[in-house]
Scaffold this motif. Structure first.
Motif, PDB file in Angstrom:
ATOM      1  N   LYS A   1      -0.861  -9.308  -0.952  1.00  0.00           N
ATOM      2  CA  LYS A   1      -0.326  -8.028  -0.478  1.00  0.00           C
ATOM      3  C   LYS A   1      -0.201  -7.001  -1.611  1.00  0.00           C
ATOM      4  CE  LYS A   1       2.218  -9.963   3.436  1.00  0.00           C
ATOM      5  NZ  LYS A   1       3.534 -10.071   4.108  1.00  0.00           N
ATOM      6  N   LEU A   2      -1.334  -6.793  -2.322  1.00  0.00           N
ATOM      7  CA  LEU A   2      -1.362  -5.756  -3.358  1.00  0.00           C
ATOM      8  C   LEU A   2      -1.530  -4.398  -2.675  1.00  0.00           C
ATOM      9  CD1 LEU A   2      -1.537  -5.040  -6.405  1.00  0.00           C
ATOM     10  CD2 LEU A   2      -4.032  -5.210  -6.170  1.00  0.00           C
ATOM     11  N   PRO A   3      -0.581  -3.477  -2.829  1.00  0.00           N
ATOM     12  CA  PRO A   3      -0.690  -2.179  -2.140  1.00  0.00           C
ATOM     13  C   PRO A   3      -1.748  -1.296  -2.802  1.00  0.00           C
ATOM     14  CG  PRO A   3       1.265  -2.217  -3.517  1.00  0.00           C
ATOM     15  CD  PRO A   3       0.683  -3.596  -3.584  1.00  0.00           C
ATOM     16  N   LEU A   4      -2.473  -0.538  -1.964  1.00  0.00           N
ATOM     17  CA  LEU A   4      -3.510   0.382  -2.438  1.00  0.00           C
ATOM     18  C   LEU A   4      -3.579   1.562  -1.481  1.00  0.00           C
ATOM     19  CD1 LEU A   4      -5.862   1.143  -4.309  1.00  0.00           C
ATOM     20  CD2 LEU A   4      -7.371  -0.197  -2.805  1.00  0.00           C
ATOM     21  N   MET A   5      -3.502   2.759  -2.013  1.00  0.00           N
ATOM     22  CA  MET A   5      -3.566   3.968  -1.201  1.00  0.00           C
ATOM     23  C   MET A   5      -5.026   4.434  -1.126  1.00  0.00           C
ATOM     24  SD  MET A   5      -1.986   6.067   0.707  1.00  0.00           S
ATOM     25  CE  MET A   5      -0.292   5.611   0.304  1.00  0.00           C
ATOM     26  N   LEU A   6      -5.583   4.409   0.097  1.00  0.00           N
ATOM     27  CA  LEU A   6      -6.943   4.881   0.347  1.00  0.00           C
ATOM     28  C   LEU A   6      -6.895   6.127   1.226  1.00  0.00           C
ATOM     29  CD1 LEU A   6      -8.745   1.474   1.001  1.00  0.00           C
ATOM     30  CD2 LEU A   6      -8.710   2.807  -1.111  1.00  0.00           C
ATOM     31  N   ALA A   7      -8.082   6.607   1.580  1.00  0.00           N
ATOM     32  CA  ALA A   7      -8.151   7.845   2.369  1.00  0.00           C
ATOM     33  C   ALA A   7      -7.507   7.677   3.744  1.00  0.00           C
ATOM     34  CB  ALA A   7      -9.611   8.296   2.518  1.00  0.00           C
ATOM     35  N   ASP A   8      -7.569   6.473   4.320  1.00  0.00           N
ATOM     36  CA  ASP A   8      -7.002   6.247   5.648  1.00  0.00           C
ATOM     37  C   ASP A   8      -5.531   5.831   5.596  1.00  0.00           C
ATOM     38  OD1 ASP A   8      -7.466   3.852   4.439  1.00  0.00           O
ATOM     39  OD2 ASP A   8      -8.340   2.863   6.203  1.00  0.00           O
ATOM     40  N   GLY A   9      -4.906   5.884   4.435  1.00  0.00           N
ATOM     41  CA  GLY A   9      -3.492   5.530   4.328  1.00  0.00           C
ATOM     42  C   GLY A   9      -3.279   4.341   3.403  1.00  0.00           C
ATOM     43  N   GLU A  10      -2.093   3.770   3.470  1.00  0.00           N
ATOM     44  CA  GLU A  10      -1.760   2.639   2.605  1.00  0.00           C
ATOM     45  C   GLU A  10      -2.411   1.367   3.131  1.00  0.00           C
ATOM     46  OE1 GLU A  10       2.161   0.944   0.265  1.00  0.00           O
ATOM     47  OE2 GLU A  10       2.410   1.759   2.277  1.00  0.00           O
ATOM     48  N   ASN A  11      -3.079   0.632   2.234  1.00  0.00           N
ATOM     49  CA  ASN A  11      -3.724  -0.619   2.565  1.00  0.00           C
ATOM     50  C   ASN A  11      -3.132  -1.722   1.692  1.00  0.00           C
ATOM     51  OD1 ASN A  11      -6.619  -0.213   4.267  1.00  0.00           O
ATOM     52  ND2 ASN A  11      -5.757   1.629   3.352  1.00  0.00           N
ATOM     53  N   TYR A  12      -3.397  -2.965   2.117  1.00  0.00           N
ATOM     54  CA  TYR A  12      -2.896  -4.128   1.381  1.00  0.00           C
ATOM     55  C   TYR A  12      -4.063  -5.067   1.118  1.00  0.00           C
ATOM     56  CZ  TYR A  12       1.735  -2.429   2.613  1.00  0.00           C
ATOM     57  OH  TYR A  12       2.852  -1.656   2.753  1.00  0.00           O
ATOM     58  N   LEU A  13      -4.124  -5.610  -0.107  1.00  0.00           N
ATOM     59  CA  LEU A  13      -5.227  -6.454  -0.542  1.00  0.00           C
ATOM     60  C   LEU A  13      -4.694  -7.823  -0.952  1.00  0.00           C
ATOM     61  CD1 LEU A  13      -7.079  -3.887  -2.851  1.00  0.00           C
ATOM     62  CD2 LEU A  13      -7.414  -4.246  -0.401  1.00  0.00           C
ATOM     63  N   ASP A  14      -5.523  -8.840  -0.708  1.00  0.00           N
ATOM     64  CA  ASP A  14      -5.296 -10.193  -1.216  1.00  0.00           C
ATOM     65  C   ASP A  14      -6.358 -10.491  -2.258  1.00  0.00           C
ATOM     66  OD1 ASP A  14      -3.047 -10.780   0.121  1.00  0.00           O
ATOM     67  OD2 ASP A  14      -3.924 -12.195   1.548  1.00  0.00           O
ATOM     68  N   LEU A  15      -5.960 -10.991  -3.431  1.00  0.00           N
ATOM     69  CA  LEU A  15      -6.883 -11.321  -4.513  1.00  0.00           C
ATOM     70  C   LEU A  15      -6.852 -12.821  -4.747  1.00  0.00           C
ATOM     71  CD1 LEU A  15      -6.257  -8.230  -5.072  1.00  0.00           C
ATOM     72  CD2 LEU A  15      -6.787  -8.749  -7.462  1.00  0.00           C
ATOM     73  N   VAL A  16      -8.056 -13.426  -4.827  1.00  0.00           N
ATOM     74  CA  VAL A  16      -8.186 -14.832  -5.211  1.00  0.00           C
ATOM     75  C   VAL A  16      -9.095 -14.870  -6.432  1.00  0.00           C
ATOM     76  CG1 VAL A  16      -8.821 -17.150  -4.505  1.00  0.00           C
ATOM     77  CG2 VAL A  16      -7.943 -15.531  -2.804  1.00  0.00           C
ATOM     78  N   ILE A  17      -8.626 -15.456  -7.523  1.00  0.00           N
ATOM     79  CA  ILE A  17      -9.347 -15.475  -8.793  1.00  0.00           C
ATOM     80  C   ILE A  17      -9.826 -16.896  -9.036  1.00  0.00           C
ATOM     81  CG2 ILE A  17      -9.225 -14.943 -11.246  1.00  0.00           C
ATOM     82  CD1 ILE A  17      -6.704 -13.223 -10.496  1.00  0.00           C
ATOM     83  N   TYR A  18     -11.148 -17.098  -9.094  1.00  0.00           N
ATOM     84  CA  TYR A  18     -11.754 -18.413  -9.298  1.00  0.00           C
ATOM     85  C   TYR A  18     -12.335 -18.457 -10.714  1.00  0.00           C
ATOM     86  CZ  TYR A  18     -11.666 -18.364  -4.181  1.00  0.00           C
ATOM     87  OH  TYR A  18     -11.286 -18.270  -2.873  1.00  0.00           O
ATOM     88  N   PRO A  19     -11.932 -19.423 -11.536  1.00  0.00           N
ATOM     89  CA  PRO A  19     -12.496 -19.520 -12.897  1.00  0.00           C
ATOM     90  C   PRO A  19     -13.905 -20.093 -12.860  1.00  0.00           C
ATOM     91  CG  PRO A  19     -10.936 -21.293 -12.524  1.00  0.00           C
ATOM     92  CD  PRO A  19     -10.877 -20.426 -11.292  1.00  0.00           C
TER      93      PRO A  19
END
Length: 680
Positions: A357-375
Motif C-alpha cells: 500500500k505505497l501511496p502514489l498520486m497520479l492523474a486519476d487521483g490517489e493510487n496504492y502500489l504493492d512492491l515485491v523485491i526478488y533478489p
C-alpha cells in the motif's frame, strides 16, 4: 559580336598584345587629331576672321582713304575692290550719312544679300557693321560679309599633319611588335613546345630555356623544377609498380588460400546467424511476455541502477525505455526513494521483500502500489527484480465488499429484530392510545364509570395537563412511532421481494419531490429549504425512466434533507446555500446529480456514509439508516449505482445512475453486481 569574340580568343598572345597596343595608339591619335582640327576651327572663327575685318575697317576709316571714298562712287568702288583682297571677305558695302547705299563690291561677282539701306544690327556671325564719324558731323557705315568656311590651305595643312602622325604610329607599332615577339612571344612559344613534348611523349628529361630574367623566365625556372619533381616521382612509381607486380604474384597465391578459408568462414557465419536469429527471436519473445504483463517490472544491479524495465514501468515513470537504462532507481521513479533500503536489504540478505500500500498520486487521483523485491544471484548478474502492482482497484473492491457484507448482514439482522421489536412496540403504542381514549370526556363509557366515583373527567384532564402527563403520553407515542419508522426502514432494507419498475417521467417526479421538500420547514431538525437557493437542470428526454416512484422519491427527499442540513451547518455570516439537481441521458443510463455547497465531508466519513447506523449527527438526531437504505434502493431494487464526491469546506455531490433498459428486477442480486453498481 560572338564571332568576333571567338576570333579574338583564337589569336596568339603576341597578336593580342599588338592588337591592343595598336588600338590604344590609334584611339589616342584619333582623339588628338580631332581635338587639333576643332581647336583650329574655333580659333580661326573667333580670332582670324574678326581680326581681318577690324584691319580692313581701320584702313578704310583713315582720313585720306575715307576722303577718297567720298569723292565719287567710282573711286569708292575701286577702294572697296582693293580692300576685299582678303580671302575671308565676300562683300563690302558703304552707306552715306543718310543710310543710303553709296558703293559696293562683291567677291568674284557672286550675288549677296546686301541691304539697300544701312542695317541697324547684324543677323548672323558672318555679318559685320562699322560706323565712322565725319568731320562735318555726319556718319558713314561700312557693311562687311565674311566667308563662313575655313580656307583650303588650312584643310590641306591639317591633312598632311594627320598623315604624318599615322606614319609615325605605324613605324612605332612595327617596332613594338618586334619587341613583343622577341621578349614575350618567343619565350612563351618555347614553353608551349616543351609542355607539348612532356604531355605527348611523356619525356620528363627535357628542360625549358630561360631567355630573360623576367616573369616568363621565372615561369620557365618553376616549370623546370616541376619537371624535376615529376621525373623523380615517375622513377618512384616505376619502382613501386615493379614491387606491386611482385606483390600481385604473392597475392594471387594468397587469394587461393583465402578463398578456401572464406568458404569455411561462410559456413561458420551461417551457423552463427542461425543461432543469433534464434536468440533474437527468443529475446523478443521474452520481451513481449514481460511487456504484456500488467505489473511493472524493473531490474537493478548492485549499485541500484536500472538495468532493464518493461513497458508498464516506463508508462508508470513517464520516461522512454532507452533513457531509463543506467539511471539510479530513485531518479527513474522518485516515489520509490523511501523503498531503497528495502531493495538494498533484499540484495544483502538474498531474501524477498514486500512493501504494501505505497501511496502514489497520479492523474486519476490517489493510487496504492504493492512492491515485491526478488533478489538475483549469479556470476555476473547480481541484482534484484522489483515487481510493482497497482492495487487501487482491488482495495476499492475490497472496501465495497466489506460494505456490502455489512449491509447484507445488517439486513438479515434487521429482519429478525423487526419481528421481536414490533410486538412490544405495538403494545406500547396501543397502550398509549388506550390511555388517551380512557380519559377522553367525549366517550360515554368513560363518563359512565367516572360518575359513581364523583370524578369529573374535565377536571381529570385539567390535572393531567397541569402535571404534563399528556405531554409524557405524547412523547411516549412519538417515540413509539419513531421506533416503528426505524423498524419499517430496517424491514425495507432487508426485504428481497420482487419489484416492478414503471416508466416514469423523471422531471415530473423530481418537481413533485422538490415541492414536498420545499414545504418542509423545521429549523429544529437542522434544515430550512425556504432560505436555500434550489437550481434545477432537467433533461426533457427522460420521460420513461423505469423506476419505483415512491422509492426514488424517498431517496431524493433523503438527499435533499441531508444537503439542507450540511448547508445550515456552515457558520459563515450571510452564507447563501445552494442545492443543484441535474439530470442527463448518457447512453442507456439516466444520471441524477444532487449537489450542495455545504460543509462537505472528509475522506474517512465519505467511505462510511453508506454503512447502516453510521451517522455524524448527535445522538437522537439521526438513525444512520437514511443513506444506507437509499443506497440499497438504488443498487438492489433498481440495479443502478450511487456514488458520492465531497470536499470539506466546498460541498458534496451525489450521483445516481439508473438503467433505462430494465423493467423487472430479480429477487436476490449477486454480490458482484452490488459491488460493481456501488463503485463510482
Amino acid at each position: 559580336m560572338s564571332g568576333l569574340n571567338d576570333y579574338l580568343s583564337r589569336l596568339p598572345i603576341s597578336r593580342k598584345l599588338i592588337l591592343v597596343m595598336v588600338s590604344v595608339v590609334l584611339a589616342v591619335a584619333l582623339i588628338a587629331s580631332t581635338t587639333l582640327i576643332l581647336s583650329a576651327y574655333l580659333v580661326s572663327r573667333n580670332n582670324f576672321v574678326p581680326a581681318s575685318v577690324q584691319a580692313v575697317t581701320r584702313i578704310l576709316s583713315e582720313e585720306p582713304v575715307l576722303n577718297t571714298l567720298l569723292k565719287s562712287p567710282e573711286k569708292a568702288t575701286e577702294v572697296l575692290d582693293a580692300a576685299s583682297e582678303y580671302s575671308l571677305i565676300n562683300s563690302i558695302a558703304l552707306y552715306d550719312s543718310n543710310g543710303r547705299l553709296y558703293a559696293t563690291h562683291d567677291l568674284k561677282g557672286q550675288p549677296h544679300n546686301i541691304p539697300n539701306t544701312a542695317p541697324e544690327q547684324i543677323e548672323n556671325e558672318t555679318q559685320h557693321i562699322a560706323r565712322v564719324d565725319l568731320a562735318d558731323g555726319g556718319t558713314v557705315t561700312f557693311y562687311i560679309e565674311t566667308d563662313p568656311s575655313l580656307p583650303m590651305d588650312f584643310y590641306a595643312g591639317m591633312t598632311i599633319a594627320v598623315l604624318i602622325i599615322l606614319v609615325f604610329i605605324f613605324l612605332l607599332t612595327s617596332a613594338a611588335a618586334r619587341l613583343v615577339r622577341r621578349y614575350i612571344t618567343q619565350p612563351v612559344l618555347h614553353l608551349i613546345r616543351i609542355a607539348n613534348t612532356v604531355s605527348i611523349e611523356e619525356n620528363y628529361g627535357v628542360r625549358a630555356q630561360k631567355f630573360y630574367h623576367d616573369e616568363i623566365g621565372i615561369l620557365a625556372q618553376a616549370f623546370n623544377t616541376m619537371l624535376s619533381r615529376i621525373e623523380a616521382r615517375d622513377q618512384l612509381l616505376t619502382s613501386a609498380r615493379d614491387k606491386a607486380e611482385q606483390a600481385s604474384m604473392k597475392a594471387q597465391a594468397l587469394a587461393i588460400e583465402t578463398h578456401m578459408t572464406n568458404k569455411k568462414l561462410e559456413l561458420e557465419v551461417k551457423v552463427r546467424k542461425r543461432a543469433e536469429h534464434k536468440l533474437t527471436s527468443f529475446q523478443n519473445y521474452l520481451n513481449n511476455i514481460i511487456d504484456s504483463m500488467p505489473s511493472a517490472l524493473i531490474a537493478v544491479d548492485e549499485q541500484l541502477l536500472v538495468a532493464q524495465c518493461n513497458k508498464a514501468a516506463t508508462q508508470l515513470a513517464d520516461m522512454d525505455h532507452d533513457a531509463a537504462l543506467g539511471l539510479p532507481l530513485g531518479t527513474f521513479m522518485p516515489f520509490l526513494a523511501n523503498c531503497l533500503p528495502k531493495v538494498q536489504q533484499a540484495l544483502d540478505l538474498q531474501t524477498s521483500q514486500l512493501v504494501e500500500k505505497l501511496p502514489l498520486m497520479l492523474a486519476d487521483g490517489e493510487n496504492y502500489l504493492d512492491l515485491v523485491i526478488y533478489p538475483l544471484s549469479g556470476d555476473d548478474n547480481d541484482g534484484a527484480v522489483i515487481r510493482i502492482d497497482n492495487i487501487t482497484r482491488r482495495l476499492q473492491l475490497e472496501e465495497m465488499m466489506v460494505q456490502t457484507e455489512k449491509m447484507m448482514s445488517v439486513g438479515g439482522l434487521a429482519a429478525g429484530m423487526a419481528h421481536e421489536i414490533n410486538n412490544p412496540l405495538g403494545a406500547i403504542i396501543q397502550g398509549v392510545q388506550n390511555i388517551r381514549r380512557r380519559i377522553s370526556p367525549t366517550l360515554p363509557a368513560n363518563q359512565k364509570e367516572a360518575d359513581p366515583l364523583g370524578l369529573p373527567l374535565e377536571m381529570l384532564n385539567a390535572y393531567l395537563e397541569n402535571r404534563e402527563i399528556t405531554r409524557f403520553l405524547d412523547n411516549i407515542n412519538s417515540a413509539g412511532m419513531r421506533a416503528s419508522k426505524i423498524v419499517s426502514n430496517m424491514l425495507q432494507f432487508s426485504r428481497r421481494g420482487s419489484k416492478t419498475l414503471t416508466p416514469t417521467n423523471l422531471s415530473d417526479l423530481i418537481e413533485r419531490t422538490v415541492e414536498i421538500a420545499s414545504s418542509d420547514f423545521d429549523l429544529k431538525k437542522g434544515f430550512d429549504f425556504m432560505s436555500i437557493s434550489l437550481e434545477q437542470d432537467l433533461d426533457e428526454r427522460l420521460t420513461a425512466v423505469p423506476c419505483i416512484t415512491d422509492e426514488i422519491q424517498q431517496v431524493l427527499l433523503n438527499l435533499l434533507k441531508n444537503a439542507a442540513q450540511a448547508i445550515n451547518a456552515r457558520t459563515e455570516a450571510n452564507w447563501q446555500g445552494k442545492i443543484a439537481i441535474r439530470t442527463r441521458k448518457q447512453g442507456d443510463h439516466a444520471l441524477i446529480t444532487v449537489s450542495d455547497n455545504g460543509a462537505g465531508m472528509d475522506e474517512d466519513t465519505r467511505k462510511r456514509i453508506f454503512e447502516p447506523f453510521f451517522t455524524t449527527k448527535d445522538i437522537g438526531a439521526g438513525t444512520g439508516l437514511g443513506l444506507s437504505v437509499s443506497y440499497f434502493i438504488i443498487t438492489n431494487n433498481h440495479k443502478g449505482a450511487m456514488s458520492v464526491i465531497s470536499t470539506p469546506g466546498i460541498g458534496t455531490e451525489f450521483t445516481i445512475t439508473l438503467n433505462l433498459q430494465q423493467s423487472r428486477l430479480s429477487e436476490k442480486p449477486h454480490m458482484s453486481t452490488i459491488i460493481e453498481a456501488a463503485l463510482p
